[in-house]
Each structure stands twice: as C-alpha cells, then as structure tokens.
Design an enzyme around this catalytic site. Sequence first.
Site, PDB file in Angstrom:
ATOM      1  CE  LYS A 106      64.354  18.826  31.423  1.00  0.00           C
ATOM      2  NZ  LYS A 106      63.292  19.638  31.997  1.00  0.00           N
ATOM      3  CG  ASP A 107      61.712  22.595  28.642  1.00  0.00           C
ATOM      4  OD1 ASP A 107      61.310  21.757  29.476  1.00  0.00           O
ATOM      5  OD2 ASP A 107      62.591  23.445  28.889  1.00  0.00           O
ATOM      6  NE  ARG A 158      60.416  13.184  33.855  1.00  0.00           N
ATOM      7  CZ  ARG A 158      61.554  13.283  34.542  1.00  0.00           C
ATOM      8  NH1 ARG A 158      62.088  12.215  35.103  1.00  0.00           N
ATOM      9  NH2 ARG A 158      62.165  14.445  34.674  1.00  0.00           N
ATOM     10  NE  ARG A 159      62.975  16.039  37.477  1.00  0.00           N
ATOM     11  CZ  ARG A 159      63.513  17.167  37.026  1.00  0.00           C
ATOM     12  NH1 ARG A 159      63.001  18.329  37.381  1.00  0.00           N
ATOM     13  NH2 ARG A 159      64.559  17.132  36.224  1.00  0.00           N
ATOM     14  NE  ARG A 188      57.321  26.794  36.542  1.00  0.00           N
ATOM     15  CZ  ARG A 188      56.498  27.648  35.948  1.00  0.00           C
ATOM     16  NH1 ARG A 188      55.257  27.777  36.363  1.00  0.00           N
ATOM     17  NH2 ARG A 188      56.905  28.378  34.932  1.00  0.00           N
ATOM     18  NE  ARG A 198      64.254  24.720  39.004  1.00  0.00           N
ATOM     19  CZ  ARG A 198      64.505  23.669  38.231  1.00  0.00           C
ATOM     20  NH1 ARG A 198      64.069  22.473  38.573  1.00  0.00           N
ATOM     21  NH2 ARG A 198      65.222  23.803  37.132  1.00  0.00           N
ATOM     22  CB  CYS A 238      54.863  19.095  28.368  1.00  0.00           C
ATOM     23  SG  CYS A 238      55.851  19.387  26.897  1.00  0.00           S
TER      24      CYS A 238
END
Length: 303
Positions: A79-80, A126-127, A144, A150, A234
């Site tokens: 996904k990155d 997105r989130r 981050r 996190r 992205c």
Amino acid sequence: MKSIRIGTRNSPLALWQAREVARKLQNKNFKTEIVPIISSGDKNLTQPLYTLGITGIFTKDLDIALLNDEIDIAVHSLKDVPTNLPKGIKMISVLERDFPQDVLVRNSRSKNIDLKDLKIATSSLRRRAFWLKEFPGTEFSDIRGNVQTRLKKLEEGVADATLFSLAGLKRMNLDIQYEFLPFMLSAPSQGVVGIAGHEDKTEINEILKNISDSQTEICTNIERTFLNTLEGGCTAPIGAFAEINDNNEVRFLGRISSLNGENTIETDEIFQYNSSDNFGEKLAQKVLNNGGKELMSIIKMSL
C-alpha cells in the site's frame, strides 16, 4: 548464485516482512541477506505524509538502492508503493494477503467513550475522510512513526484512539485490544507484502515469481489500477478492496471521498475475472464519470 540481498526499511514491521520473504526463499534453497535501509519517511516523523510533497516517501530510498545495485530486491508494504514506479523497477511478486482491515485502538483512558466523541490520531487522509463521513466534527491530531512509536504516543495522550492496519498488529504479534470498523474501507493493497526488483535481473525475478500468490496478484492489480486511474497517488482519500469468491468471481469495493467526508462516491461490483479485461480501469472510469472527476479536482486544489 550468491545470496539474494533483500532491501527493507529499518522498522520492526518492515524487518518482519523482509524475514518472511527470506524464509520463503530459503525454503526453496536460496541464500538470503537482509539489508536494512533508513527511508526518508522514517527520518521525518513530524510532518504528515501528505505535506511532504512526494509519493513513494517510504520506497524512494529502496528504489535508489535497487538502481545502484546495493540490493537485489526490495520488500515493501504494497500500500506504500506508488502505482507508477521509477524506470527500471517493477513489482515482481506479492505474498498472500492477510488481515486487510483497518482497526481502532484506544488508549487506556478512553475505553468507554462513544466512537463519535473520540479524538482520533491519524495522518491518513483516507482514514480521516472515511471517519468524518460517519462522525462529522471529529477532532484529529497527526501521528507518525512505527507501530510501537504510535502506541506510545497514544498512551501519552496525543489522542483517545488511533487506527492501524490489522496486518501490522498481527505481524508484530501484539497483544492489544482493537475494534473492527465496518465503515472503513482499506487502502488499495493493504495487508499485502510486495517485492520489487530491477527489470534487468531476470534470473532473480523468475525465482521471485515462484513465491507470488496468484489470487492476491489479481486483486491487488485491480486495486492499484483503480487507484492509478483515479490519479490518487498516495494522498487522496481512496479505498479499494477486491477478493475472489468460491465461484471464481471478483467482488470489488471502491470509494473516493472529499476531505471532509461529506461527498462520497462508491462502487460495489461482482464480476467474472478475465485477465484480458482491465477491470481496475473500467471501475475507476465509472466512478470518474459519476462525479469522481470533479471530486478529484477539488481534492487536488485543497492539498
């Protein structure tokens, strides 16, 4: 053949993924060597990713190492990986997908707070957008760092809760409570380990194809083509998830949302897979023709 040099980011999760690729190659009697590389995305933990101005922030340094022949392959969270790769580099192989969902993790003081009242820490557009669609007015803070960083920031009070890819929590074997969020559609290719290689290294690339999962390949190709056609890079709030059912049909869920979550275009389709049809592009064109074009231009102007 000499050892296959496996390039990876230096985070615990990235190293787990590299070791998983090494294990699969060793099972086929190939020697491997893991080469950790600190990425630009790991060096700058203060700015949200979407303000750094480039796609591939987590993959750029591994791309350079591949092109300079410092490594033979690069292991990524797929996904990155940008949908347009540098000249000379291509995605060769994907491991079988596991746990594609986003999940919510709360700090110890926020167990009884309603979802709509939580302050959420996430740097993902997105989130944020998909959360705001359900709970307008939510307060966000940026966060981050790797999974462990996190979790520490969360407990220190940066917010009430944060969102993780379930794959990351499972791969780290972390014993923490989490909640599924049915309204959160995952990022394209979430939960997939991808392996990039140099197109000139044909012998190594052939070896890598032997550890690729064909169903995951089909699904992620559809998701990444959908993303690429929407020109999401992205950063835009785009979700996509494809899976193959028992009848060899593909079910595809796609979504694009305005940054504030108010305007959302979705698609949910089931179709018989045929390798000659470019389903990802067709599905994205449908969304673009249904108001997605205007929505994308508004998002781009806002960033």
